[in-house]
Design a protein around this motif. Structure first.
Motif, short mmCIF file in Angstrom:
data_model
loop_
_atom_site.label_atom_id
_atom_site.label_comp_id
_atom_site.label_asym_id
_atom_site.label_seq_id
_atom_site.Cartn_x
_atom_site.Cartn_y
_atom_site.Cartn_z
N SER A 404 -7.17 5.86 4.70
CA SER A 404 -5.99 5.25 4.60
C SER A 404 -5.84 4.72 3.04
O SER A 404 -6.59 4.99 2.51
N PHE A 405 -4.88 4.00 2.79
CA PHE A 405 -4.57 3.44 1.78
C PHE A 405 -5.69 2.72 1.01
O PHE A 405 -6.27 2.75 -0.05
N TRP A 406 -6.69 2.07 1.78
CA TRP A 406 -7.95 1.43 1.39
C TRP A 406 -9.06 2.43 0.97
O TRP A 406 -10.01 2.20 0.42
N ASP A 407 -8.82 3.56 1.32
CA ASP A 407 -9.97 4.58 1.20
C ASP A 407 -9.61 5.42 -0.11
O ASP A 407 -10.30 6.54 -0.59
N PHE A 424 1.74 10.75 6.22
CA PHE A 424 1.73 9.24 6.75
C PHE A 424 2.10 9.20 8.12
O PHE A 424 3.24 9.56 8.42
N SER A 425 1.24 8.74 8.95
CA SER A 425 1.59 8.55 10.48
C SER A 425 1.19 7.25 11.03
O SER A 425 0.32 6.91 11.95
N SER A 426 1.97 6.30 10.40
CA SER A 426 1.93 4.88 10.64
C SER A 426 3.23 4.09 10.60
O SER A 426 4.08 4.82 10.44
N SER A 427 3.10 2.67 10.71
CA SER A 427 4.37 1.98 10.74
C SER A 427 4.90 1.79 9.21
O SER A 427 3.88 1.58 8.26
N GLU A 433 3.48 -7.89 0.83
CA GLU A 433 2.50 -7.57 0.29
C GLU A 433 2.13 -5.87 0.69
O GLU A 433 1.70 -5.10 0.03
N GLN A 434 2.71 -5.67 2.09
CA GLN A 434 2.53 -4.16 2.33
C GLN A 434 3.36 -3.37 1.45
O GLN A 434 2.98 -2.21 1.14
N TRP A 439 3.82 0.97 -2.58
CA TRP A 439 4.23 1.02 -4.31
C TRP A 439 3.16 1.72 -4.88
O TRP A 439 3.15 2.76 -5.68
N ARG A 440 2.00 1.01 -4.71
CA ARG A 440 0.48 1.57 -5.34
C ARG A 440 0.21 3.02 -4.64
O ARG A 440 0.00 3.97 -5.29
#
Ligand SMILES: [Zn+2]
Length: 528
Positions: A404-407, A424-427, A433-434, A439-440
């Protein structure tokens, strides 16, 4: 008269905390973590102070001012004195338990603050998922749902004031009473009784909930986390049904259908129904996700990264199938492996990682000198399955990497070659903040020349998934028409919407249906 007081989940998605009071007794329906209220004051580096215990949460309005239900070790000084004169203060005694619908923190998180002798009623799967999440994550003091370390005040030489610190006595588990206790095998009981951190776990046996003074029904339903259920409570005014979060378009839609039929037969007085996706007209089914993900990944050359919601075991299994169908291996993180292993203790159809050739476990590059016990054991148990960044780097087209983004900070060790794919398979992002995270994320993908599929892109102020790339996420929540079907099939006399930003939807849509819609207010009481 039966009273329902709504301390959360009103006009917001999540944070459900509903107090049921009857001559028979008192129960809470969920006791969730109110993300939206937290976001008004806090962020990753500005958090409630663990040492201040309940004080920050009460002063900032994140917890209801109910003296008598919270852990006394989280009280500092003469905590309650300042709250007693206020109108929303109340002394509340004799709460028999919390009926927990599922292990998402917006339903379970603030159980962390409750007295340990208030039992938590749940499915065995939900109890186990709360433990797996806490074992394998970093739970702040206000998210320690399954067990906690009591706090003690200690004098510190040279300081004017003592400090509240975690006691050295070890973790104390909460009392869980589960609906399906009799099917637990020995390995499952061992998992429950075992601490995985350095200190030992003071474990509580799981028992069935036969001794609650209410007649209860617990129906498994389909949602985006294993173990979700809806509850039925026989009150003095008739049956009250509480949906929790549910959907009719997932792999276990038949469970939700069976719940609707059985709830209807009770001729319920009231239904508390979620309304997360009232604005959506249709759903994407998990099977469509599989087909669309297959199309995207089958034509990919190079590394594929799959980003999907944590703890969504259905989605993980969807990507496992896609990995097999495209001759790749699914590289999962140790915490996903730990959750799968935990799930398999209860559900035989969950794949055995040791026997499943298409699953490998990705070991993060910067290992700690003393890894947590659960992590070390996971690496040991599946040692032949562990892959490192260099293994992925040298055979990029052999893997679907579940990140995920955090990895993303692992990518410099892998250095994906240009042309790889991020699926990308999420909402879509729900708040600023999200949006910053998205953007990152785009910058990361640009840096490594990764193509993207299904990822929201910025269009003016909004973030949207490009039209041709939709269909990669099946929501955990039913769409508007499906929610109305749930209401009409169960046909309660009164419907109370929660967990929704648009509860008025039900008022308009259920006019002339014979169902009275009552909108709750924050902290307000509804009589049924
Ligand atoms: Zn949920």
């Amino acid at each position: 008269m039966v009273k329902l007081t709504f301390y959360g989940g009103v006009g917001e998605i999540g944070g459900n905390k509903i107090l049921l009071e009857d001559d028979k007794g008192k129960l809470f329906l969920d006791f969730g973590y109110p993300y939206k209220k937290y976001r008004d004051f806090y962020e990753e580096y500005l958090k409630p102070r663990a040492g201040a215990g309940l004080l920050d949460l009460l002063v900032m309005g994140l917890l209801p001012h109910l003296e008598g239900i919270y852990r006394t070790d989280l009280e500092t000084g003469n905590l309650w004195q300042q709250f007693r004169p206020a109108g929303h203060y109340r002394r509340l005694e004799g709460v028999e338990g919390v009926l927990l619908t599922h292990a998402h923190l917006d339903h379970s998180g603030h159980i962390s603050c409750l007295r340990e002798d208030i039992p938590v009623y749940a499915t065995a799967t939900t109890a186990f998922v709360t433990k797996a999440i806490q074992d394998s994550g970093k739970a702040d003091f206000d998210q320690q749902v399954c067990y906690f370390t009591p706090r003690v005040e200690e004098r510190v030489p040279g300081l004017k004031q003592g400090a509240y610190i975690a006691s050295s006595s070890g973790d104390r588990q909460r009392r869980f009473s589960v609906a399906d206790e009799s099917r637990l095998r020995k390995e499952a009981r061992d998992f429950w009784a075992k601490g995985t951190r350095q200190k030992k776990l003071d474990s509580q046996p799981l028992d069935d909930f036969g001794n609650c003074s209410f007649n209860l029904r617990c129906w498994p339903v389909d949602h985006s986390i294993p173990g979700a259920c809806a509850w039925g409570i026989e009150t003095s005014s008739g049956w009250l049904i509480y949906s929790g979060d549910l959907r009719l378009h997932g792999k276990r839609a038949d469970l939700t259908e069976a719940f609707m039929k059985e709830a209807r037969q009770l001729q319920p007085r009231a239904l508390i129904l979620e309304g997360t996706n009232v604005n959506k007209a249709t759903n994407i089914a998990e099977e469509e996700v599989r087909k669309n993900a297959f199309k995207a990944i089958d034509s990919a050359r190079g590394l594929v990264v799959a980003d999907f919601p944590a703890r969504d075991v259905d989605r993980l299994l969807t990507f496992l199938q896609v990995a097999k169908d495209t001759n790749r291996k699914l590289a999962i993180l140790p915490k996903d492996a730990y959750l799968l292993k935990t799930m398999r203790l209860l559900e035989a159809e969950i794949p055995d990682i040791g026997q499943e050739d298409a699953i490998v476990i990705y070991q993060e590059t910067t290992a700690s000198r003393s890894p947590a016990q659960w992590l070390q054991k996971t690496y040991e148990e599946y040692s032949s399955k562990v892959v490192l960044a260099k293994d992925v780097a040298s055979n990029q087209s052999d893997f679907v990497l579940c990140f995920s983004f955090w990895d993303l900070n692992e990518l410099p060790s892998i250095q994906p070659r240009a042309g790889g794919l991020y699926v990308f398979s999420s909402s879509e992002p729900h708040n600023e903040e999200q949006q910053m995270d998205f953007w990152r994320l785009h910058h990361w993908l640009d840096r490594f020349g990764l193509r993207r599929f299904g990822l929201p892109v910025q269009k003016n102020a909004d973030w949207e998934i490009p039209e041709k790339e939709k269909g990669l996420h099946a929501s955990g929540h039913a769409c508007g028409p499906d929610l109305l079907r749930v209401a009409r099939e169960i046909q309660p006399e009164v419907l109370i919407p929660v967990h929704s930003e648009k509860p008025e939807f039900y008022v308009d849509s259920l006019a002339n249906s014979g169902i009275n819609v009552t909108l709750p207010t924050e902290g307000g009481t509804v009589g049924i």
